[in-house]
Motif scaffolding. Structure first.
Motif, PDB file in Angstrom:
ATOM      1  N   ARG A 111     -16.390  11.656 -21.065  1.00 23.14           N
ATOM      2  CA  ARG A 111     -15.721  11.530 -19.764  1.00 23.14           C
ATOM      3  C   ARG A 111     -14.625  10.474 -19.699  1.00 23.14           C
ATOM      4  O   ARG A 111     -13.730  10.552 -18.865  1.00 23.14           O
ATOM      5  N   MET A 112     -14.712   9.445 -20.536  1.00 20.68           N
ATOM      6  CA  MET A 112     -13.729   8.363 -20.474  1.00 20.68           C
ATOM      7  C   MET A 112     -12.992   8.227 -21.797  1.00 20.68           C
ATOM      8  O   MET A 112     -13.642   8.224 -22.831  1.00 20.68           O
ATOM      9  N   PRO A 113     -11.691   8.022 -21.805  1.00 25.00           N
ATOM     10  CA  PRO A 113     -10.796   8.125 -20.653  1.00 25.00           C
ATOM     11  C   PRO A 113     -10.819   9.536 -20.066  1.00 25.00           C
ATOM     12  O   PRO A 113     -11.131  10.473 -20.796  1.00 25.00           O
ATOM     13  N   LEU A 114     -10.480   9.680 -18.805  1.00 24.48           N
ATOM     14  CA  LEU A 114     -10.501  10.998 -18.173  1.00 24.48           C
ATOM     15  C   LEU A 114      -9.700  11.999 -19.019  1.00 24.48           C
ATOM     16  O   LEU A 114      -8.561  11.731 -19.368  1.00 24.48           O
ATOM     17  N   THR A 119      -4.346  14.368 -21.525  1.00 24.99           N
ATOM     18  CA  THR A 119      -3.367  15.425 -21.760  1.00 24.99           C
ATOM     19  C   THR A 119      -1.944  14.881 -21.537  1.00 24.99           C
ATOM     20  O   THR A 119      -0.995  15.392 -22.111  1.00 24.99           O
ATOM     21  N   MET A 120      -1.807  13.834 -20.721  1.00 24.35           N
ATOM     22  CA  MET A 120      -0.491  13.256 -20.458  1.00 24.35           C
ATOM     23  C   MET A 120      -0.245  11.973 -21.248  1.00 24.35           C
ATOM     24  O   MET A 120       0.845  11.431 -21.247  1.00 24.35           O
ATOM     25  N   HIS A 121      -1.283  11.417 -21.877  1.00 26.41           N
ATOM     26  CA  HIS A 121      -1.151  10.121 -22.557  1.00 26.41           C
ATOM     27  C   HIS A 121      -1.728  10.183 -23.968  1.00 26.41           C
ATOM     28  O   HIS A 121      -2.829   9.690 -24.213  1.00 26.41           O
ATOM     29  N   GLU A 122      -0.955  10.763 -24.868  1.00 23.81           N
ATOM     30  CA  GLU A 122      -1.434  10.857 -26.247  1.00 23.81           C
ATOM     31  C   GLU A 122      -1.768   9.489 -26.827  1.00 23.81           C
ATOM     32  O   GLU A 122      -2.685   9.335 -27.617  1.00 23.81           O
ATOM     33  N   GLU A 123      -0.982   8.498 -26.411  1.00 24.64           N
ATOM     34  CA  GLU A 123      -1.151   7.152 -26.980  1.00 24.64           C
ATOM     35  C   GLU A 123      -2.511   6.545 -26.619  1.00 24.64           C
ATOM     36  O   GLU A 123      -2.944   5.596 -27.257  1.00 24.64           O
ATOM     37  N   ALA A 124      -3.164   7.117 -25.613  1.00 24.34           N
ATOM     38  CA  ALA A 124      -4.450   6.567 -25.194  1.00 24.34           C
ATOM     39  C   ALA A 124      -5.617   7.288 -25.862  1.00 24.34           C
ATOM     40  O   ALA A 124      -6.777   6.902 -25.701  1.00 24.34           O
ATOM     41  N   GLU A 125      -5.302   8.354 -26.602  1.00 23.65           N
ATOM     42  CA  GLU A 125      -6.366   9.124 -27.272  1.00 23.65           C
ATOM     43  C   GLU A 125      -7.088   8.219 -28.266  1.00 23.65           C
ATOM     44  O   GLU A 125      -6.478   7.372 -28.919  1.00 23.65           O
TER      45      GLU A 125
END
Ligand code: HEC
Length: 143
Positions: A111-114, A119-125
């Motif tokens: 669940r986290m990150p949402l 889908t909009m923030h590849e850098e946060a994957e």
């Protein structure tokens, strides 16, 4: 006919812009000592994948200002901060901290990150290893 419909559509979208969700302003002074303390590596992951919603350091994307998408984006930020703000960490009770560490263990694999945010923030994957690191860190903090 089509032209009339699209004009109405544009008009409706413009009207929607008047409705915005306000995110409460951060306090004017943010006490640096209140931020969560963890290894350099863990902090790096939290900052790049969680801070947009779980701290005052939100990097608002352009669509965060365009209704109706902005309603969703801003609701996430508002809710996310209310649940957990890593910059308010030291102000939390031990009980709340424990609840959050357990919540992290529970949510870090799905669940986290949402997922919608990712889908909009590849850098946060996060890689599987990074998720494991966060999970281990949280588990080690559970008493
Ligand atoms: C796009 C915004 C967003 C991002 C990015 C995000 N969160 Fe959240 N988080 C939320 C929202 C909204 C909630 C509260 C509602 C919910 O549970 O969905 C929440 C709730 C939580 C909770 C409480 C959930 C529970 O059931 O106990 C934890 C723990 C958490 N987030 C950890 C994290 C961690 C760790 C990261 C980074 C790896 C992260 N979040 C990234 C928006 C976000």
């Amino acid at each position: 006919m089509l032209k009339t419909i699209s004009l109405w559509g544009v008009g409706a979208l413009l009207l929607l812009q008047a409705i915005q969700i306000d995110i409460p302003a951060p306090p004017s002074t943010i006490d640096k000592n209140n931020e969560i303390k963890a290894s350099h590596e863990i902090m790096g992951i939290l900052r790049s994948s969680c801070y947009d919603c779980h701290s005052y350091q939100t990097k608002m994307p352009w669509y965060g200002n365009v209704a109706p998408i902005s309603w969703e984006v801003r609701a996430h930020i508002k809710d996310g901060r209310r649940w957990l703000n890593f910059q308010e960490w030291e102000g939390y009770s031990e009980e709340k901290k424990q609840k959050i560490f357990k919540g992290i263990v529970k949510t870090i694999n799905h669940r986290m990150p949402l997922p919608m945010y990712l889908t909009m923030h590849e850098e946060a994957e996060l890689t599987t290893e990074q998720r494991d690191e966060i999970k281990n860190w949280a588990e080690n903090n559970i008493k």
